[in-house]
Design a protein around this motif. Structure first.
Motif, mmCIF file in Angstrom:
data_model
loop_
_atom_site.group_PDB
_atom_site.id
_atom_site.type_symbol
_atom_site.label_atom_id
_atom_site.label_comp_id
_atom_site.label_asym_id
_atom_site.label_seq_id
_atom_site.Cartn_x
_atom_site.Cartn_y
_atom_site.Cartn_z
ATOM 1 N N CYS A 134 23.500 52.589 55.388
ATOM 2 C CA CYS A 134 22.219 52.408 56.073
ATOM 3 C C CYS A 134 22.402 52.005 57.529
ATOM 4 O O CYS A 134 21.425 51.942 58.284
ATOM 5 C CB CYS A 134 21.352 51.391 55.335
ATOM 6 S SG CYS A 134 21.979 49.706 55.338
ATOM 7 N N ASP A 135 23.645 51.742 57.942
ATOM 8 C CA ASP A 135 23.913 51.494 59.365
ATOM 9 C C ASP A 135 23.823 52.781 60.179
ATOM 10 O O ASP A 135 23.687 52.739 61.404
ATOM 11 C CB ASP A 135 25.309 50.877 59.531
ATOM 12 C CG ASP A 135 26.404 51.732 58.900
ATOM 13 O OD1 ASP A 135 27.119 52.439 59.619
ATOM 14 O OD2 ASP A 135 26.528 51.690 57.654
ATOM 15 N N LYS A 136 23.866 53.940 59.499
ATOM 16 C CA LYS A 136 23.816 55.235 60.196
ATOM 17 C C LYS A 136 22.377 55.768 60.232
ATOM 18 O O LYS A 136 22.094 56.881 59.760
ATOM 19 C CB LYS A 136 24.747 56.234 59.514
ATOM 20 C CG LYS A 136 26.218 55.844 59.585
ATOM 21 C CD LYS A 136 27.100 56.942 59.014
ATOM 22 C CE LYS A 136 28.572 56.621 59.183
ATOM 23 N NZ LYS A 136 29.451 57.710 58.682
ATOM 24 N N GLU A 137 21.480 54.993 60.780
ATOM 25 C CA GLU A 137 20.069 55.356 60.786
ATOM 26 C C GLU A 137 19.814 56.672 61.508
ATOM 27 O O GLU A 137 18.962 57.468 61.093
ATOM 28 C CB GLU A 137 19.251 54.235 61.424
ATOM 29 C CG GLU A 137 17.757 54.397 61.303
ATOM 30 C CD GLU A 137 17.283 54.438 59.860
ATOM 31 O OE1 GLU A 137 16.379 55.247 59.565
ATOM 32 O OE2 GLU A 137 17.823 53.678 59.022
ATOM 33 N N ALA A 138 20.547 56.926 62.579
ATOM 34 C CA ALA A 138 20.331 58.152 63.352
ATOM 35 C C ALA A 138 20.727 59.404 62.566
ATOM 36 O O ALA A 138 20.253 60.509 62.870
ATOM 37 C CB ALA A 138 21.130 58.091 64.658
ATOM 38 N N GLU A 139 21.584 59.231 61.538
ATOM 39 C CA GLU A 139 22.045 60.366 60.740
ATOM 40 C C GLU A 139 21.347 60.448 59.391
ATOM 41 O O GLU A 139 21.665 61.306 58.571
ATOM 42 C CB GLU A 139 23.559 60.271 60.540
ATOM 43 C CG GLU A 139 24.357 60.244 61.832
ATOM 44 C CD GLU A 139 25.827 59.971 61.597
ATOM 45 O OE1 GLU A 139 26.399 60.552 60.646
ATOM 46 O OE2 GLU A 139 26.406 59.150 62.332
ATOM 47 N N ARG A 140 20.389 59.574 59.149
ATOM 48 C CA ARG A 140 19.718 59.509 57.854
ATOM 49 C C ARG A 140 19.000 60.821 57.520
ATOM 50 O O ARG A 140 18.278 61.380 58.337
ATOM 51 C CB ARG A 140 18.699 58.364 57.857
ATOM 52 C CG ARG A 140 17.879 58.254 56.565
ATOM 53 C CD ARG A 140 16.730 57.293 56.713
ATOM 54 N NE ARG A 140 17.172 55.919 56.805
ATOM 55 C CZ ARG A 140 17.360 55.130 55.760
ATOM 56 N NH1 ARG A 140 17.158 55.599 54.538
ATOM 57 N NH2 ARG A 140 17.738 53.875 55.931
ATOM 58 N N VAL A 141 19.180 61.279 56.257
ATOM 59 C CA VAL A 141 18.434 62.434 55.763
ATOM 60 C C VAL A 141 17.658 62.083 54.486
ATOM 61 O O VAL A 141 16.795 62.844 54.064
ATOM 62 C CB VAL A 141 19.360 63.647 55.487
ATOM 63 C CG1 VAL A 141 19.983 64.149 56.780
ATOM 64 C CG2 VAL A 141 20.429 63.305 54.466
ATOM 65 N N PHE A 159 19.018 49.022 46.219
ATOM 66 C CA PHE A 159 19.336 48.410 47.504
ATOM 67 C C PHE A 159 19.831 49.493 48.450
ATOM 68 O O PHE A 159 20.536 50.408 48.025
ATOM 69 C CB PHE A 159 20.461 47.374 47.375
ATOM 70 C CG PHE A 159 20.116 46.165 46.569
ATOM 71 C CD1 PHE A 159 19.662 45.003 47.185
ATOM 72 C CD2 PHE A 159 20.278 46.170 45.189
ATOM 73 C CE1 PHE A 159 19.366 43.876 46.442
ATOM 74 C CE2 PHE A 159 19.984 45.051 44.434
ATOM 75 C CZ PHE A 159 19.520 43.898 45.062
ATOM 76 N N GLU A 160 19.473 49.390 49.723
ATOM 77 C CA GLU A 160 20.188 50.149 50.739
ATOM 78 C C GLU A 160 21.277 49.231 51.268
ATOM 79 O O GLU A 160 21.028 48.051 51.568
ATOM 80 C CB GLU A 160 19.258 50.609 51.854
ATOM 81 C CG GLU A 160 18.420 51.801 51.454
ATOM 82 C CD GLU A 160 17.938 52.623 52.643
ATOM 83 O OE1 GLU A 160 17.919 52.085 53.774
ATOM 84 O OE2 GLU A 160 17.578 53.804 52.444
ATOM 85 N N THR A 161 22.491 49.773 51.371
ATOM 86 C CA THR A 161 23.650 48.958 51.712
ATOM 87 C C THR A 161 24.434 49.549 52.874
ATOM 88 O O THR A 161 24.313 50.730 53.199
ATOM 89 C CB THR A 161 24.603 48.840 50.510
ATOM 90 O OG1 THR A 161 25.029 50.159 50.112
ATOM 91 C CG2 THR A 161 23.930 48.148 49.334
ATOM 92 N N SER A 162 25.261 48.702 53.455
ATOM 93 C CA SER A 162 26.234 49.147 54.452
ATOM 94 C C SER A 162 27.512 48.364 54.237
ATOM 95 O O SER A 162 27.523 47.138 54.373
ATOM 96 C CB SER A 162 25.721 48.916 55.872
ATOM 97 O OG SER A 162 26.777 49.091 56.818
ATOM 98 N N ALA A 163 28.581 49.074 53.863
ATOM 99 C CA ALA A 163 29.877 48.418 53.736
ATOM 100 C C ALA A 163 30.389 48.010 55.118
ATOM 101 O O ALA A 163 31.005 46.962 55.286
ATOM 102 C CB ALA A 163 30.875 49.347 53.058
ATOM 103 N N LYS A 164 30.095 48.826 56.115
ATOM 104 C CA LYS A 164 30.556 48.544 57.472
ATOM 105 C C LYS A 164 29.950 47.254 58.022
ATOM 106 O O LYS A 164 30.656 46.402 58.568
ATOM 107 C CB LYS A 164 30.195 49.707 58.399
ATOM 108 C CG LYS A 164 30.601 49.485 59.849
ATOM 109 C CD LYS A 164 30.151 50.644 60.729
ATOM 110 C CE LYS A 164 30.495 50.385 62.191
ATOM 111 N NZ LYS A 164 30.008 51.477 63.070
ATOM 112 N N ASP A 165 28.635 47.092 57.855
ATOM 113 C CA ASP A 165 27.938 45.923 58.406
ATOM 114 C C ASP A 165 27.681 44.832 57.370
ATOM 115 O O ASP A 165 27.006 43.850 57.652
ATOM 116 C CB ASP A 165 26.606 46.356 59.025
ATOM 117 C CG ASP A 165 26.802 47.217 60.264
ATOM 118 O OD1 ASP A 165 27.924 47.206 60.810
ATOM 119 O OD2 ASP A 165 25.842 47.888 60.685
ATOM 120 N N ASN A 166 28.206 45.035 56.166
ATOM 121 C CA ASN A 166 28.068 44.055 55.082
ATOM 122 C C ASN A 166 26.599 43.738 54.788
ATOM 123 O O ASN A 166 26.185 42.578 54.739
ATOM 124 C CB ASN A 166 28.825 42.766 55.413
ATOM 125 C CG ASN A 166 29.082 41.912 54.181
ATOM 126 O OD1 ASN A 166 29.006 42.398 53.057
ATOM 127 N ND2 ASN A 166 29.371 40.646 54.395
#
Length: 208
Positions: A134-141, A159-166
């Motif tokens: 979910c950190d890639k909002e600009a690439e969301r489809v 849940f929407e998650t981001s491993a990168k941003d925890n």
């Protein structure tokens, strides 16, 4: 009951959890973030090699005076490993089903993974759905409401998650652990993790 003056050993409940989803959905990244990268200042690597076959990691958590040791299996999403990885579904207490919000294919694959879980896992397992990256909002489809709707249809937490941003990693696993404990506390097994790991490695080598 322990004799006077002798303390009973703390009982640690153990649960088998399986990560499932298409290749490159971010299952390994989520698992590594949850089990390895605890300090807030520590950033995960930018990429991981796709899981080959299966592996697992262990995370011990405590809540409500209960200690649980989560044995979390990381399965490969590639089609050539499908039969092998789904053979590990039986005996699982919970599943973390993952798709990538930037990939329509990974979202569509959730239906097939749910079918596999219902066919090959034990009855009454707990499942959570994660829309990862979910950190890639600009690439969301995949809009968030599509993930919410799918989870609602299956009757499972989302849940929407981001491993990168925890983002939401700890919360998601905690919800799953509590659901497992609340539903079936008496069936949590004392799993022989080392033996299982060795068997998995041997099978892995045979498949390569």
């Amino acid at each position: 009951m322990a004799p006077p003056g002798v303390y009973e050993a703390e009982k640690v409940l153990q649960a088998k959890i399986v990560m499932a989803g298409e290749s490159c959905a971010g299952k390994t990244s989520i698992l590594r973030r949850y089990t390895e990268l605890c300090p807030a200042t520590l950033s995960p690597p930018t990429s991981y090699i796709a899981t080959i076959g299966i592996d697992f990691k262990v995370k011990t958590i405590s809540f409500n005076d209960t200690t649980m040791k989560l044995q979390i299996w990381d399965t490969a999403g590639q089609e050539r490993f499908h039969t092998f990885t789904t053979s590990f579904f039986r005996g699982a207490h919970g599943f973390v089903l993952v798709y990538d919000i930037t990939s329509t294919e990974s979202f569509q694959g959730i239906v097939h993974w749910m079918k596999d879980i219902h066919e090959k896992a034990d009855e009454n397992v707990e499942i959570i759905l994660l829309g990862n990256k979910c950190d890639k909002e600009a690439e969301r489809v995949i809009p968030k409401n599509r993930g919410e709707k799918l989870a609602w249809e299956y009757g499972i937490p989302f849940f929407e998650t981001s491993a990168k941003d925890n983002i939401n990693i700890e919360d998601a696993f905690l919800v799953l652990a509590k659901e497992i404990l609340n539903k079936s506390p008496c069936v949590l097994l004392d799993l022989d993790m080392v033996d299982l790991h060795e068997k998995a490695q041997k099978r892995n080598c045979c498949k390569l």
